[in-house]
Design a protein around this motif. Structure first.
Motif, PDB file in Angstrom:
ATOM      1  N   ASN B 134       0.900  -1.336   0.062  1.00 37.16           N
ATOM      2  CA  ASN B 134      -0.055  -0.061   0.088  1.00 37.16           C
ATOM      3  C   ASN B 134       0.816   1.172  -0.006  1.00 37.16           C
ATOM      4  N   GLN B 136       2.975   3.506  -2.050  1.00 40.22           N
ATOM      5  CA  GLN B 136       3.149   3.786  -3.784  1.00 40.22           C
ATOM      6  C   GLN B 136       4.708   4.303  -4.003  1.00 40.22           C
ATOM      7  N   GLY B 140       4.765  -0.075  -4.361  1.00 39.47           N
ATOM      8  CA  GLY B 140       3.784  -0.896  -4.309  1.00 39.47           C
ATOM      9  C   GLY B 140       3.634  -2.376  -4.475  1.00 39.47           C
TER      10      GLY B 140
ATOM     11  N   LYS C 264      -9.795   1.133   2.255  1.00 43.69           N
ATOM     12  CA  LYS C 264      -9.099   0.582   0.972  1.00 43.69           C
ATOM     13  C   LYS C 264      -9.152  -0.758   0.930  1.00 43.69           C
ATOM     14  N   SER C 266      -7.267  -2.931  -0.187  1.00 43.30           N
ATOM     15  CA  SER C 266      -5.852  -3.624  -0.133  1.00 43.30           C
ATOM     16  C   SER C 266      -5.711  -3.623   1.482  1.00 43.30           C
ATOM     17  N   TYR C 267      -6.447  -3.174   2.265  1.00 40.60           N
ATOM     18  CA  TYR C 267      -6.149  -3.321   3.725  1.00 40.60           C
ATOM     19  C   TYR C 267      -6.821  -4.626   4.059  1.00 40.60           C
TER      20      TYR C 267
END
Lengths: 233, 329, 296, 262
Positions: B134, B136, B140, C264, C266-267
């Motif tokens: 997460n 960037q 990432g 998010k 992705s968490y």
């Protein structure tokens, strides 16, 4: 009924039983007495298959128990009330009793439950309670009741008096006597020698893994050797 | 007496190691691929020896070692790419960051008895991965490219030797014995005045520190850091190394790390078969020798010289042999 | 109904669905841990194998749901029994670390075995059940979600019945409390442990099939993360506690869905382990767990 | 002021009262025994004294070397050891896979005057302390006849030597109060005789105060100056061996003999 011959048990490097030989005749109460660490519990654990002896023989009603796994020994009719009671604290009183009858093929437990409850009315009051909430005396009653659910031929008891107040000890012993009078053979291990001798027919005295004295309980009760073995004078 | 003997030993060993290093350089420098394998062997040695400190010597069960490697890798990479910090300082930063994370993970879990550490380290490694994915700024999920290739055999070799020295010094000392005591019996250790939690944390943090160092070395070797380099399966690689080498044996870890690195390269084409073989080897070793091939024993010159004799003797007591483990509960 | 509320309810439904899966897997973890104190790392992979068996069974049964489910459960049970018998039982009296390492080995073996012999790529799961959307007010859900929830609840009720009312269930509880005392009752402890693996594995396989029909694709590594999360769920609920595992699984599914819905995506994988760390810090025994102390 | 002062120590386990209102005051140099049938709560008292269990009620005051008084309740086991209370275990808990010498060296752990840094860097303090620990450990092993066993893995020792090693290990923490949990368990009469000699001897040699739990009446009666009798968690008698021998309550608890007044 039970014959133990030249039994040797080792724990790691410790020679816990050094050639123990004794027998229990049908209908008797036989007691093994002796100080802590003498090997009494080990003897019982060997009979029930919980420890594997290095050498020796254990025969129960003609069958060699050394070849039989622990759970099958129970179905032969040997019920063991272990030291420290070992009830299932996470199961209810009723469930504990049902576990006692685990190996029985017949489904008719009600009658036996009734019998146990008649003998131990306290257990009936607490049948829905989990075992862990019982007092020490009640736990001992439950442990005995649980063993009786098997309708055993031989009842093996390990220190039923442990951790109990004198009054309760007397109660438990009179119950043991009753159970015997109703036809169950009993092998009793006890530290409380006088109590044990008062209900036993025959007794063996253990000292550090050996049988040092044996004889009819009445005679042993009078002998000085017991007193000496226990109190050192 | 012990002291003079050990003082004499040091220069001898130093000279031997230097010669070995020069030999390796001379033998393999013509082939970058072989050099790479040598570098990997040295880094894996760092990883295996440091994991052995936690699992083998202190008796805890960490299976998130790659997570600490990842922390060290990314922190060191950030230091050298964004802040242009000198290589060695960047490595140190990575290692320290991993140690701090080890402290944060270790304190809550190491107080507890049992297997919680296993699952906590695993979970932590996963959190690290998610966090990296997460961010960037460090690439990432695409990975962190352009890390300067500062790592060479000199550094990996020196750090591997350094790790072995530090950890074996630690193990052969009073705090190290405290760790052994904790492994053997926590209650008895406390009754000897050993603060069990403290030594579990110390071993865990030290292990994390060197794992972070290994991570820094790795990314400066490959010039790239990628979240998939530090997954659970990577942790398993290190675990296999210490199991094969023996839990509680430093020489065993060194040997196994080098050996397995080479074997893995050789089997690179057969990746799945390799993992199948690994897993079976792992299971078979556990079933036959639960404390690993070498157990807690160290390889010594005397021992190696005696191997033929020992092998001869080994054949005889086949009955009941093999399982030397303690009957724990 | 306000859209904020309806979005929230929508998430709750999704959370229950995911939670059902976690609960089913967590039950196996908790049962095995309760009875032999082993974190069965291979449990997530049994779930994966269950999904694969379901995949092939669905082809064989022409896509009827219940035969597929039952075959998957039976197949995974056999696998669970085999693993217990050959990999774990010999190590029962060895240090715990040996059994844990073996469990890890079994896990890697299963993943790579499936990868080698079935293929490393995603397989599209057959559409055993036709998807229809159901709409109640602003909230929309599919019949699949209902089926997942219903199957999970039925299995959990079945398990509760098994554990509390049957002889085997009582024996399981007895064995988990005191193995020697259980032996003295004539209980075959090895047999009861095998049965525990059988039941746990079959529940995991059911979860595998349910996941297959929901997110219609499967792969050899699909068991790793859900396995870990389910373990966290078991810890959260109190390891060893069966209702705890069910509750823990639901909480876990809910938490993850909320992260997906409001943060998010992705968490999503980090939330599980954050919960784990919090549980370990605040209440290591979990919601329904009891402290276990060592006898000195 | 006494070395040890235990006041109203009680503990419950899930409703069961394992020990109730245990009181004991020990002067420096005393040798006191606790006896009682199995399950009477003796080891539980030890576990509370050493911080393994936290008592439900009561206080444990220990006089430290500097004469300050400290309450041991709530202290961690390792702190209590560092304050000068050492113990042995009923069912021997050696570091099984370590050598005899390592077992003893671990007991010197908290007295070592160097830390992790000193260990890793091998500072002069490391060598000095290691030498000291080595010498002291060997000295103790020599005293107890275990010197020639120093490199043996401790689980391979015969039972009697394991017991002795456990005692050596406890002594190596340089305690002022030594708690012995059934030191004679599993020993034959000759070994018991030697043990009694040894207990008396170490008390004088190491200037210890000793509290011991024992089942063998012989040991307790011969060795201890004062005896406490526990039964189902209660202290039912207390006094010198002669008094205990003839105390009807004790005889009842032990032999189950019904005494006249019952």
């Amino acid at each position: 009924m039970l014959e133990v011959k030249d039994l040797n048990v080792f724990y790691g490097g410790i020679h816990a039983l050094k050639g123990i030989t004794f027998s229990v005749r049908e209908g008797q109460v036989v007691t093994l007495i002796g100080a802590n660490g003498a090997g009494k519990s080990t003897t019982l654990r060997a009979i029930s298959g919980l420890v594997k002896p290095r050498s020796g023989e254990i025969t129960f009603m003609g069958q060699n128990l050394l070849q039989v796994p622990a759970h099958k020994i129970v179905s032969l009719g040997v019920s063991h009330v272990p030291e420290g009671r070992r009830i299932f604290a996470n199961l209810t009183v009723l469930e504990n009793l049902e576990m006692g009858a685990y190996t029985r093929k017949d489904k008719n437990l009600d009658e036996d439950l009734k019998r146990v409850f008649k003998r131990f009315p306290r257990l009936e009051e607490r049948r829905r309670q989990v075992g862990g909430t019982l007092s020490g005396g009640e736990q001992q009653m439950l442990a005995i009741g649980r063993a009786l659910m098997l309708k055993p031929k031989l009842l093996v008891m390990d220190e039923p008096s442990m951790g109990l107040a004198p009054l309760l000890v007397r109660e438990i012993f009179s119950i043991i006597k009753e159970i015997n009078e109703q036809g169950t053979t009993i092998l009793l291990v006890e530290q409380n020698a006088h109590m044990a001798l008062s209900i036993a027919d025959y007794a063996y005295v253990l000292e550090t893994g050996r049988i040092v004295t044996e004889g009819p309980a009445e005679e042993l009760a009078k002998s000085e050797s017991i007193r000496k073995a226990y109190l050192g004078h | 007496m012990t002291r003079t003997k050990s003082l004499l030993k040091v220069p001898v060993v130093m000279v031997a190691l230097a010669l070995l290093y020069l030999g390796l350089i001379a033998g393999f420098s013509h082939n970058p691929y072989y050099m790479q394998i040598l570098n990997m062997a040295a880094i894996n040695t760092i990883m295996a020896v440091s994991l052995n400190l936690i699992n083998g010597f202190t008796g805890q069960f960490s299976i998130g070692h790659a997570g600490f490697m990842g922390v060290g890798a990314y922190v060191a990479a950030v230091c050298s790419v964004f802040y242009k910090i000198p290589y060695l300082v960047a490595l140190l930063c990575g290692a320290l960051a991993a140690a701090v994370v080890g402290l944060v993970v270790g304190i809550p879990t190491l107080r507890l008895k049992g297997d919680y550490l296993a699952i906590a380290t695993l979970g932590f490694a996963e959190i690290i991965r998610v966090i990296i994915v997460n961010i960037q700024k460090v690439g990432g999920p695409r990975g962190f490219l352009g890390i300067p290739p500062y790592t060479n055999l000199l550094w990996t070799y020196l750090f591997a030797v350094g790790t072995v020295v530090v950890i074996s010094n630690f193990v052969n000392s009073s705090p190290g014995r405290a760790c052994l005591a904790v492994r053997e019996d926590e209650v008895a250790a406390e009754s000897m005045g050993v603060n069990a939690t403290k030594y579990k944390v110390i071993a865990f943090v030290m292990g994390a520190f060197f794992a972070g160092l290994g991570g820094g070395l790795l990314v400066h070797l490959l010039s790239i850091a990628h979240p998939t380099m530090f997954t659970f399966l990577k942790s398993v690689d290190f675990l296999i190394m210490i199991v094969v080498g023996g839990q509680g044996s430093i020489t065993g870890s060194v040997t196994a790390a080098s050996f397995i690195t080479v074997i893995s390269e050789a089997l690179r084409k057969f990746e799945v078969w390799r993992m199948l073989a690994y897993s079976l080897v792992l299971i078979m070793i556990m079933l036959t020798r639960p404390q690993g091939l070498l157990g807690g024993k160290e390889l010594t010159w005397e021992g190696i010289v005696n191997v033929p004799g020992r092998l001869r003797r080994f054949r005889l007591p086949k009955v009941g042999g093999g399982r030397v483990g303690t009957t724990g509960h | 109904m306000s859209s904020v509320l309806s979005t929230f309810l929508q998430q709750v439904i999704n959370g229950l669905q995911l939670g059902s899966i976690y609960s089913l897997i967590a039950l196996g973890y908790t049962m095995v841990y309760g009875i032999i104190r082993l974190i069965n790392f291979a449990h997530g992979d049994i779930y994966m194998v269950g999904a694969y068996i379901g995949f092939f069974a669905a082809g064989f049964f022409g896509g009827s749901f219940f035969p597929t489910l039952l075959v998957a459960m039976a197949g995974a049970s056999a696998l669970g029994l085999t693993i217990e018998r050959f990999a774990y039982r010999p190590l029962r009296y060895q240090p715990r670390i040996a059994a844990l390492t073996t469990a890890l080995g079994v896990s890697i073996f299963l993943e790579n075995f499936v990868r080698q012999f079935v293929g490393p790529n995603y397989l599209p799961y057959p559409r055993i059940i036709k998807v229809t959307q159901i709409k109640v007010g602003d909230i929309q859900f599919s019949n699949i979600q209902l089926i997942v929830l219903a199957v999970a609840i039925c299995l959990m009720l079945g398990l509760t019945f098994l554990v509390n009312k049957t002889k085997l269930g009582k024996a399981m509880r007895a064995v988990s409390f005191d193995k020697d005392a259980a032996r003295l009752m004539g209980i075959n402890v090895d047999h009861v442990i095998s049965m525990t693996f059988l039941v746990g594995s079959s529940l995991a396989a059911a979860a595998g099939v349910l996941v297959g029909i929901t997110y219609p694709r499967i792969d050899p590594y699909m068991g790793i993360l859900p396995g870990l999360k389910a373990f966290v769920a078991a810890v959260l609920g109190g390891i060893g506690s069966i209702p705890g595992a069910a509750i823990g699984g639901m909480v876990m599914g809910m938490a993850e869905t909320m992260v997906l819905g409001y943060m998010k995506s992705s968490y999503r994988d980090a939330i599980a382990f954050t919960i784990l760390i919090i549980v370990l810090l605040v209440k290591p025994t979990g919601i329904l767990g009891k402290p276990m102390s060592e006898k000195v | 002021m006494a070395l040890l002062d235990i006041k109203d120590l009680s503990i419950n386990f899930g409703g069961l009262r394992a020990v109730t209102d245990f009181n004991l005051s020990m002067q420096e140099g005393e040798l006191v025994g606790i006896i009682g049938p199995n399950g009477a709560g003796k080891t539980t008292v030890f576990n509370m004294l050493t911080g393994v269990y936290r008592p439900t009620k009561g206080e444990i005051f220990l006089k430290r070397r500097d004469d300050s008084i400290v309450n041991l309740v709530g202290k961690k086991p390792f702190t209590i050891t560092q304050m000068g209370v050492a113990r042995t275990f009923q069912n021997i808990r050696l570091f099984k896979d370590l050598t005899v010498l390592q077992n003893v060296k671990i007991a010197h752990h908290f007295s070592a005057k160097y830390g992790v840094g000193g260990a890793v860097l091998r500072t002069p303090a490391y060598f000095k302390e290691e030498q000291r620990i080595h010498d002291e450990a060997l000295k103790l092993l020599r005293i107890f006849g275990l010197e020639n066993r120093k490199d043996e893995i401790s689980k391979n020792l015969p039972y009697g030597e394991q017991r002795r090693l456990e005692l050596v290990r406890a002594l190596a923490t340089s305690p002022r109060l030594l708690l012995l949990d059934e030191p004679a368990a599993g020993m034959n009469p000759q070994e018991i005789k030697d043990l009694m000699e040894m207990i008396r001897w170490i008390r004088n040699e190491f200037q210890l105060t000793i509290l011991l739990i024992e089942h063998h009446m012989e040991v307790v009666m011969n060795v201890c100056e004062r005896i406490l009798v526990l039964d189902y968690g209660l202290t039912i008698a207390q006094g010198c061996p002669e008094e205990i021998k003839t105390n009807p309550k004790v005889i009842e608890a032990y032999l189950g003999e019904v005494v006249e007044d019952a």
